[in-house]
Design a protein around this motif. Structure first.
Motif, PDB file in Angstrom:
ATOM      1  N   PHE A 198      11.064  10.522 -29.870  1.00 48.31           N
ATOM      2  CA  PHE A 198      12.517  10.542 -29.663  1.00 48.31           C
ATOM      3  C   PHE A 198      13.052   9.118 -29.456  1.00 48.31           C
ATOM      4  N   ALA A 199      12.347   8.343 -28.629  1.00 50.39           N
ATOM      5  CA  ALA A 199      12.755   6.956 -28.381  1.00 50.39           C
ATOM      6  C   ALA A 199      12.695   6.141 -29.665  1.00 50.39           C
ATOM      7  N   ARG A 200      11.690   6.413 -30.500  1.00 47.85           N
ATOM      8  CA  ARG A 200      11.554   5.681 -31.763  1.00 47.85           C
ATOM      9  C   ARG A 200      12.733   5.976 -32.677  1.00 47.85           C
ATOM     10  N   SER A 201      13.183   7.219 -32.696  1.00 48.27           N
ATOM     11  CA  SER A 201      14.320   7.571 -33.548  1.00 48.27           C
ATOM     12  C   SER A 201      15.572   6.806 -33.126  1.00 48.27           C
ATOM     13  N   ILE A 202      15.755   6.620 -31.828  1.00 51.51           N
ATOM     14  CA  ILE A 202      16.908   5.858 -31.333  1.00 51.51           C
ATOM     15  C   ILE A 202      16.782   4.394 -31.731  1.00 51.51           C
ATOM     16  N   ARG A 203      15.585   3.828 -31.557  1.00 53.53           N
ATOM     17  CA  ARG A 203      15.390   2.420 -31.891  1.00 53.53           C
ATOM     18  C   ARG A 203      15.571   2.169 -33.389  1.00 53.53           C
ATOM     19  N   ILE A 204      15.030   3.045 -34.226  1.00 59.68           N
ATOM     20  CA  ILE A 204      15.167   2.877 -35.676  1.00 59.68           C
ATOM     21  C   ILE A 204      16.634   2.989 -36.090  1.00 59.68           C
ATOM     22  N   SER A 205      17.357   3.909 -35.455  1.00 61.53           N
ATOM     23  CA  SER A 205      18.778   4.065 -35.757  1.00 61.53           C
ATOM     24  C   SER A 205      19.551   2.797 -35.398  1.00 61.53           C
ATOM     25  N   MET A 206      19.259   2.223 -34.236  1.00 64.19           N
ATOM     26  CA  MET A 206      19.958   1.004 -33.814  1.00 64.19           C
ATOM     27  C   MET A 206      19.612  -0.165 -34.728  1.00 64.19           C
ATOM     28  N   ASP A 207      18.335  -0.306 -35.072  1.00 65.02           N
ATOM     29  CA  ASP A 207      17.924  -1.397 -35.959  1.00 65.02           C
ATOM     30  C   ASP A 207      18.555  -1.244 -37.336  1.00 65.02           C
ATOM     31  N   GLY A 208      18.589   0.000 -37.833  1.00 67.36           N
ATOM     32  CA  GLY A 208      19.181   0.257 -39.147  1.00 67.36           C
ATOM     33  C   GLY A 208      20.672  -0.032 -39.159  1.00 67.36           C
ATOM     34  N   ASN A 209      21.356   0.381 -38.092  1.00 64.61           N
ATOM     35  CA  ASN A 209      22.791   0.118 -38.005  1.00 64.61           C
ATOM     36  C   ASN A 209      23.085  -1.381 -37.956  1.00 64.61           C
ATOM     37  N   ALA A 210      22.243  -2.120 -37.235  1.00 61.98           N
ATOM     38  CA  ALA A 210      22.443  -3.567 -37.135  1.00 61.98           C
ATOM     39  C   ALA A 210      22.292  -4.226 -38.507  1.00 61.98           C
ATOM     40  N   HIS A 211      21.262  -3.811 -39.250  1.00 63.70           N
ATOM     41  CA  HIS A 211      21.034  -4.366 -40.591  1.00 63.70           C
ATOM     42  C   HIS A 211      22.210  -4.035 -41.514  1.00 63.70           C
ATOM     43  N   TRP A 212      22.676  -2.802 -41.444  1.00 65.73           N
ATOM     44  CA  TRP A 212      23.779  -2.342 -42.284  1.00 65.73           C
ATOM     45  C   TRP A 212      25.065  -3.093 -41.947  1.00 65.73           C
ATOM     46  N   CYS A 213      25.357  -3.237 -40.658  1.00 66.40           N
ATOM     47  CA  CYS A 213      26.588  -3.909 -40.244  1.00 66.40           C
ATOM     48  C   CYS A 213      26.584  -5.380 -40.634  1.00 66.40           C
ATOM     49  N   ARG A 214      25.428  -6.022 -40.537  1.00 67.41           N
ATOM     50  CA  ARG A 214      25.348  -7.414 -40.958  1.00 67.41           C
ATOM     51  C   ARG A 214      25.693  -7.545 -42.440  1.00 67.41           C
ATOM     52  N   GLY A 215      25.155  -6.640 -43.236  1.00 64.50           N
ATOM     53  CA  GLY A 215      25.436  -6.671 -44.666  1.00 64.50           C
ATOM     54  C   GLY A 215      26.895  -6.410 -44.985  1.00 64.50           C
ATOM     55  N   LEU A 216      27.492  -5.442 -44.284  1.00 65.94           N
ATOM     56  CA  LEU A 216      28.907  -5.145 -44.497  1.00 65.94           C
ATOM     57  C   LEU A 216      29.784  -6.338 -44.129  1.00 65.94           C
ATOM     58  N   LEU A 217      29.440  -7.023 -43.042  1.00 63.97           N
ATOM     59  CA  LEU A 217      30.230  -8.186 -42.630  1.00 63.97           C
ATOM     60  C   LEU A 217      30.179  -9.271 -43.700  1.00 63.97           C
ATOM     61  N   ARG A 218      28.990  -9.508 -44.254  1.00 57.22           N
ATOM     62  CA  ARG A 218      28.852 -10.541 -45.291  1.00 57.22           C
ATOM     63  C   ARG A 218      29.654 -10.179 -46.535  1.00 57.22           C
ATOM     64  N   THR A 219      29.734  -8.863 -46.833  1.00 56.28           N
ATOM     65  CA  THR A 219      30.521  -8.420 -47.986  1.00 56.28           C
ATOM     66  C   THR A 219      32.010  -8.555 -47.722  1.00 56.28           C
ATOM     67  N   ARG A 220      32.422  -8.206 -46.525  1.00 57.10           N
ATOM     68  CA  ARG A 220      33.846  -8.251 -46.182  1.00 57.10           C
ATOM     69  C   ARG A 220      34.346  -9.685 -46.010  1.00 57.10           C
ATOM     70  N   TYR A 221      33.500 -10.532 -45.427  1.00 59.69           N
ATOM     71  CA  TYR A 221      33.881 -11.917 -45.161  1.00 59.69           C
ATOM     72  C   TYR A 221      32.856 -12.848 -45.814  1.00 59.69           C
ATOM     73  N   PRO A 222      33.033 -13.172 -47.085  1.00 66.45           N
ATOM     74  CA  PRO A 222      32.089 -14.079 -47.752  1.00 66.45           C
ATOM     75  C   PRO A 222      31.948 -15.388 -46.982  1.00 66.45           C
ATOM     76  N   GLY A 223      30.708 -15.813 -46.789  1.00 64.90           N
ATOM     77  CA  GLY A 223      30.425 -17.024 -46.037  1.00 64.90           C
ATOM     78  C   GLY A 223      30.074 -16.754 -44.585  1.00 64.90           C
ATOM     79  N   SER A 224      30.290 -15.512 -44.129  1.00 64.25           N
ATOM     80  CA  SER A 224      30.009 -15.197 -42.718  1.00 64.25           C
ATOM     81  C   SER A 224      28.517 -15.189 -42.421  1.00 64.25           C
ATOM     82  N   GLU A 225      27.683 -15.160 -43.465  1.00 64.10           N
ATOM     83  CA  GLU A 225      26.235 -15.197 -43.238  1.00 64.10           C
ATOM     84  C   GLU A 225      25.812 -16.467 -42.511  1.00 64.10           C
ATOM     85  N   ALA A 226      26.609 -17.524 -42.658  1.00 67.22           N
ATOM     86  CA  ALA A 226      26.299 -18.786 -41.964  1.00 67.22           C
ATOM     87  C   ALA A 226      26.433 -18.651 -40.457  1.00 67.22           C
TER      88      ALA A 226
END
Length: 240
Positions: A198-226
């Motif tokens: 159960f704890a692993r499912s929570i951790r994987i969900s949080m890690d996945g959301n973080a990866h996804w949000c980082r990608g969305l930010l870079r798409t929405r704001y080009p150059g934000s990867e810096a």
């Protein structure tokens, strides 16, 4: 960069995105930081315009609180969000979460913060225990019941777990068991495999959301990867 700018940037680094459990500076959510004398103005941004308003308000409010001791005047603005006007007006008036959203605020800010602190603790707990299992291939999962904080190596993931326990008011004594519920009570030995999954499912969900949000930010704001810090994957999933 002035001394105040440096200290303000460091202060923003202590503000944690409540859902992703990462500093907003690492995520690239700080769009700009300006200092004019003793006035600090910060603009924040999010991966989408429809990110949950309660998450957005909590992040912006925590940013203002972190900066308040450093300057005579602090202004925090949330840009490009569907509730930007409402949130920014509430922040400027120090109206608080309920005062900002009124009847739409289903829970208080403290209740919301507690929910995310508990999720962060669960994920941190899983990280250290999974690392222990991978270092000790012959260790049965049930024996994690006996693992205490004093058994953990002095490394980043262990220190992160201690910080999250401290935030919840849980024991950080070396003799305290690692695998516990939200109130610090250890689970029965026979429940350990289920609780770990159960704890692993929570951790994987949080890690996945973080990866996804980082990608969305870079798409929405080009150059934000810096502005994004590389992620340190403390626990990597086994290849299937």
């Amino acid at each position: 960069m002035t001394d105040l700018q440096t200290r303000a940037r460091e202060a923003l680094g202590t503000v944690i995105d409540p859902e992703l459990d990462e500093p907003i500076t690492d995520l690239g959510f700080v769009r700009s930081l300006e200092v004019d004398g003793s006035t600090v103005t910060v603009h924040l941004r999010l991966p989408t315009s429809f990110c949950s308003p309660n998450f957005a308000y909590l992040m912006a409010s925590d940013a203002k609180d972190a900066l308040a001791p450093l300057a005579e005047q602090v202004t925090v603005m949330l840009d490009d969000h569907h509730d930007s006007e409402l949130i920014n007006r509430g922040l400027a008036a120090d109206a608080g979460y309920v005062g900002t959203f009124g009847h739409e605020a289903e829970t208080s800010l403290d209740e919301l913060r507690l929910t995310f602190r508990r999720k962060a603790h669960t994920a941190a707990m899983e990280r250290v225990l999974t690392q222990m299992l991978r270092r000790n291939k012959d260790l049965p999962e049930e024996d994690l019941h006996d693992v205490t904080l004093g058994d953990l190596p002095d490394e980043k993931s262990s220190r992160a777990l201690l910080r999250r326990r401290e935030a919840l008011g849980l024991s950080t004594e070396p003799s305290a068991p690692v695998l516990v519920d939200d109130h610090g009570n250890p689970y029965p030995r026979e429940e350990v495999p289920f609780r770990l999954r159960f704890a692993r499912s929570i951790r994987i969900s949080m890690d996945g959301n973080a990866h996804w949000c980082r990608g969305l930010l870079r798409t929405r704001y080009p150059g934000s990867e810096a502005d994004q810090a590389p992620r340190s994957n403390d626990v990597k999933e086994k290849a299937s």
